[in-house]
Design a protein around this motif. Structure first.
Motif, PDB file in Angstrom:
ATOM      1  N   LEU A  95       2.303  -2.248  15.370  1.00  0.00           N
ATOM      2  CA  LEU A  95       2.557  -2.427  16.838  1.00  0.00           C
ATOM      3  C   LEU A  95       1.283  -2.870  17.502  1.00  0.00           C
ATOM      4  N   VAL A  96       1.333  -4.189  18.047  1.00  0.00           N
ATOM      5  CA  VAL A  96       0.178  -4.700  18.824  1.00  0.00           C
ATOM      6  C   VAL A  96       0.829  -5.199  20.085  1.00  0.00           C
ATOM      7  N   SER A  97      -0.021  -6.073  20.771  1.00  0.00           N
ATOM      8  CA  SER A  97       0.377  -6.813  21.990  1.00  0.00           C
ATOM      9  C   SER A  97       0.993  -8.047  21.512  1.00  0.00           C
ATOM     10  N   LYS A  98       1.905  -8.779  22.256  1.00  0.00           N
ATOM     11  CA  LYS A  98       2.373 -10.078  21.693  1.00  0.00           C
ATOM     12  C   LYS A  98       1.291 -11.080  21.803  1.00  0.00           C
ATOM     13  N   PHE A  99       0.193 -10.963  22.537  1.00  0.00           N
ATOM     14  CA  PHE A  99      -0.655 -11.963  22.801  1.00  0.00           C
ATOM     15  C   PHE A  99      -1.594 -11.864  21.489  1.00  0.00           C
ATOM     16  N   SER A 100      -1.837 -10.568  20.982  1.00  0.00           N
ATOM     17  CA  SER A 100      -2.804 -10.374  19.780  1.00  0.00           C
ATOM     18  C   SER A 100      -1.860 -10.795  18.471  1.00  0.00           C
ATOM     19  N   ALA A 101      -0.670 -10.850  18.511  1.00  0.00           N
ATOM     20  CA  ALA A 101       0.175 -11.246  17.375  1.00  0.00           C
ATOM     21  C   ALA A 101       0.185 -12.640  17.359  1.00  0.00           C
ATOM     22  N   ILE A 102       0.287 -13.260  18.517  1.00  0.00           N
ATOM     23  CA  ILE A 102       0.346 -14.701  18.390  1.00  0.00           C
ATOM     24  C   ILE A 102      -1.094 -15.418  18.067  1.00  0.00           C
ATOM     25  N   GLU A 103      -1.822 -14.855  18.613  1.00  0.00           N
ATOM     26  CA  GLU A 103      -3.411 -15.221  18.408  1.00  0.00           C
ATOM     27  C   GLU A 103      -3.730 -15.365  16.773  1.00  0.00           C
ATOM     28  N   GLU A 104      -3.274 -14.071  16.119  1.00  0.00           N
ATOM     29  CA  GLU A 104      -3.420 -13.896  14.829  1.00  0.00           C
ATOM     30  C   GLU A 104      -2.345 -14.902  13.857  1.00  0.00           C
ATOM     31  N   MET A 105      -1.365 -15.127  14.453  1.00  0.00           N
ATOM     32  CA  MET A 105      -0.401 -16.031  13.670  1.00  0.00           C
ATOM     33  C   MET A 105      -0.869 -17.466  13.596  1.00  0.00           C
ATOM     34  N   LYS A 106      -1.447 -17.804  14.451  1.00  0.00           N
ATOM     35  CA  LYS A 106      -2.227 -19.156  14.635  1.00  0.00           C
ATOM     36  C   LYS A 106      -3.069 -19.342  13.488  1.00  0.00           C
ATOM     37  N   LYS A 107      -3.621 -18.395  13.021  1.00  0.00           N
ATOM     38  CA  LYS A 107      -4.622 -18.434  11.958  1.00  0.00           C
ATOM     39  C   LYS A 107      -4.249 -18.037  10.536  1.00  0.00           C
ATOM     40  N   ASP A 108      -3.278 -17.219  10.794  1.00  0.00           N
ATOM     41  CA  ASP A 108      -2.461 -16.752   9.277  1.00  0.00           C
ATOM     42  C   ASP A 108      -0.996 -16.622   9.541  1.00  0.00           C
ATOM     43  N   ARG A 109      -0.337 -17.576   8.584  1.00  0.00           N
ATOM     44  CA  ARG A 109       0.947 -17.674   8.799  1.00  0.00           C
ATOM     45  C   ARG A 109       1.721 -16.719   7.810  1.00  0.00           C
ATOM     46  N   SER A 110       0.944 -15.696   7.322  1.00  0.00           N
ATOM     47  CA  SER A 110       1.848 -14.616   6.424  1.00  0.00           C
ATOM     48  C   SER A 110       2.448 -13.598   7.330  1.00  0.00           C
ATOM     49  N   LEU A 111       1.943 -13.715   8.680  1.00  0.00           N
ATOM     50  CA  LEU A 111       2.574 -12.611   9.661  1.00  0.00           C
ATOM     51  C   LEU A 111       3.589 -13.462  10.502  1.00  0.00           C
ATOM     52  N   LYS A 112       4.543 -12.208  10.851  1.00  0.00           N
ATOM     53  CA  LYS A 112       5.459 -12.589  11.850  1.00  0.00           C
ATOM     54  C   LYS A 112       5.963 -11.727  12.821  1.00  0.00           C
ATOM     55  N   ILE A 113       6.366 -12.192  13.904  1.00  0.00           N
ATOM     56  CA  ILE A 113       6.929 -10.984  15.002  1.00  0.00           C
ATOM     57  C   ILE A 113       8.372 -10.809  14.646  1.00  0.00           C
ATOM     58  N   ALA A 114       8.587  -9.440  14.466  1.00  0.00           N
ATOM     59  CA  ALA A 114      10.048  -8.980  13.995  1.00  0.00           C
ATOM     60  C   ALA A 114      10.699  -8.241  15.096  1.00  0.00           C
ATOM     61  N   LEU A 115      10.066  -7.552  16.230  1.00  0.00           N
ATOM     62  CA  LEU A 115      10.764  -7.082  16.985  1.00  0.00           C
ATOM     63  C   LEU A 115       9.749  -7.529  18.450  1.00  0.00           C
ATOM     64  N   GLU A 116      10.301  -7.557  19.660  1.00  0.00           N
ATOM     65  CA  GLU A 116       9.785  -7.725  21.162  1.00  0.00           C
ATOM     66  C   GLU A 116      10.370  -6.482  21.939  1.00  0.00           C
ATOM     67  N   PHE A 117       9.644  -5.955  22.603  1.00  0.00           N
ATOM     68  CA  PHE A 117      10.210  -4.845  23.359  1.00  0.00           C
ATOM     69  C   PHE A 117      10.220  -5.193  24.654  1.00  0.00           C
ATOM     70  N   GLY A 118       9.676  -6.262  25.204  1.00  0.00           N
ATOM     71  CA  GLY A 118       9.721  -6.581  26.418  1.00  0.00           C
ATOM     72  C   GLY A 118       8.455  -6.315  27.492  1.00  0.00           C
ATOM     73  N   SER A 119       8.672  -6.941  28.504  1.00  0.00           N
ATOM     74  CA  SER A 119       7.545  -6.738  29.541  1.00  0.00           C
ATOM     75  C   SER A 119       7.186  -5.385  29.879  1.00  0.00           C
ATOM     76  N   LYS A 120       5.773  -5.082  29.867  1.00  0.00           N
ATOM     77  CA  LYS A 120       5.067  -3.882  30.226  1.00  0.00           C
ATOM     78  C   LYS A 120       5.568  -2.696  29.363  1.00  0.00           C
ATOM     79  N   THR A 121       5.689  -2.979  28.109  1.00  0.00           N
ATOM     80  CA  THR A 121       5.995  -1.972  27.100  1.00  0.00           C
ATOM     81  C   THR A 121       4.769  -1.665  26.684  1.00  0.00           C
TER      82      THR A 121
END
Length: 309
Positions: free
Chosen positions: A144-170
């Motif tokens: 569990l991380v912030s959406k921003f951190s996930a996107i930044e890491e996925m730009k460098k490593d395609r082995s990761l993907k976002i499976a769930l998004e909990f919504g604003s201010k979660t």
């Protein structure tokens, strides 16, 4: 138990793989042929037939053989299939539970896994980078991380993907600049600024907020210790999550950098990140009720529900 012992035998491994395959077959769809399963897993047809019978006997599935038309899946018990597919125990990693928001997410996610009959172990770790590395290394099923951190890491490593998004201010309500001097309004040249390079969000927000300034002295500290250093005036300023800060005690000022404000919009949303090839984990996470998890989080934040994880 016999069924758990079987999972360690060759037949048990095939049982686990076939059970996982059946998770992705919809009710009333035709199953692959026994011979296709046998070729896929390099075992005899008899082994596949025995595995399918075992899954039927354990009330995981109900099959209907229709001669030359093939065999159809008429019913499946998802909880039982998950257990036989080796998903009886899941390990996730989350931020250190210093805030009610994080405790609320942990409580909501734990409750949802309990309803599925799956044991969930949660590890708590400082910094999004180590948490995401743990998913890449296979030590954790999800992070569990912030959406921003996930996107930044996925730009460098395609082995990761976002499976769930909990919504604003979660993830956090918002970040702000906090000063040791009660009269300061902005970060200025010559200030000592606290930073945690393990936290992608905090590091990037800090860099954006001080962009264009000279002679800024960065002091590296554990994110959890930054407030203590602010109190001791080791640092003049820092970026921090305002959720657990006493506004009457600290000089809290909003972010001023347009770039930092833009980044912050994606930093307040919590997401679950998995390995992109972990289909089973993605399937399990999609069984969870996002609405109930977020509602539980809100109740924990309000104090109406005692955290349990």
């Amino acid at each position: 138990m016999d069924q758990l012992e079987n999972l360690f035998t060759k037949k048990g491994i095939i049982l686990q793989k076939v059970a996982e395959d059946l998770l992705f077959i919809e009710v009333n769809e035709r199953l692959p042929k026994v011979g296709d399963f046998a070729v896929k897993y390099q075992v005899g047809r008899g082994t596949i037939q025995a595995v399918l019978k075992k899954l039927e006997d354990e009330s995981c599935i109900r099959l209907e053989a229709r001669g030359h038309l093939g065999t159809f899946l008429r019913n499946k018990n998802i909880s039982n299939l998950l257990r036989f597919s080796g998903a009886n125990q899941i390990t996730g990693v989350m931020p250190l539970p210093y805030s009610k928001k994080y405790e609320g997410l942990a409580t909501g996610i734990t409750s949802q896994f309990e309803q599925l009959g799956i044991s969930l172990n949660i590890a708590f770790m400082r910094g999004s980078k180590p948490r995401l590395n743990g998913v890449k290394d296979g030590r954790y099923d999800f992070a569990l991380v912030s959406k921003f951190s996930a996107i930044e890491e996925m730009k460098k490593d395609r082995s990761l993907k976002i499976a769930l998004e909990f919504g604003s201010k979660t993830y956090v309500s918002e970040h702000a600049v906090i000063f040791s001097d009660p009269d300061k309004k902005n970060i200025r040249d010559g200030m000592k600024v606290g930073i945690d390079s393990f936290s992608t969000d905090q590091q990037i927000l800090t860099n954006a907020e001080v962009q264009g300034l000279n002679n800024i002295e960065y002091l590296e500290f554990n994110y959890m210790h930054l407030l203590q250093h602010l109190k001791a005036q080791t640092v003049d300023a820092m970026i921090w999550n305002v959720d657990e800060i006493d506004h009457s005690t600290y000089n809290i000022q909003p972010l001023t950098s347009p770039l930092a404000i833009q980044f912050e919009k994606q930093m307040n949303e919590a997401v679950c990140v998995i390995h992109s090839e972990n289909r089973k984990m993605e399937y399990i996470l999609h069984l969870l009720s996002l609405t109930r998890i977020v509602e539980t989080q809100k109740q924990v934040v309000k104090g109406d529900v005692i955290p349990k994880y």
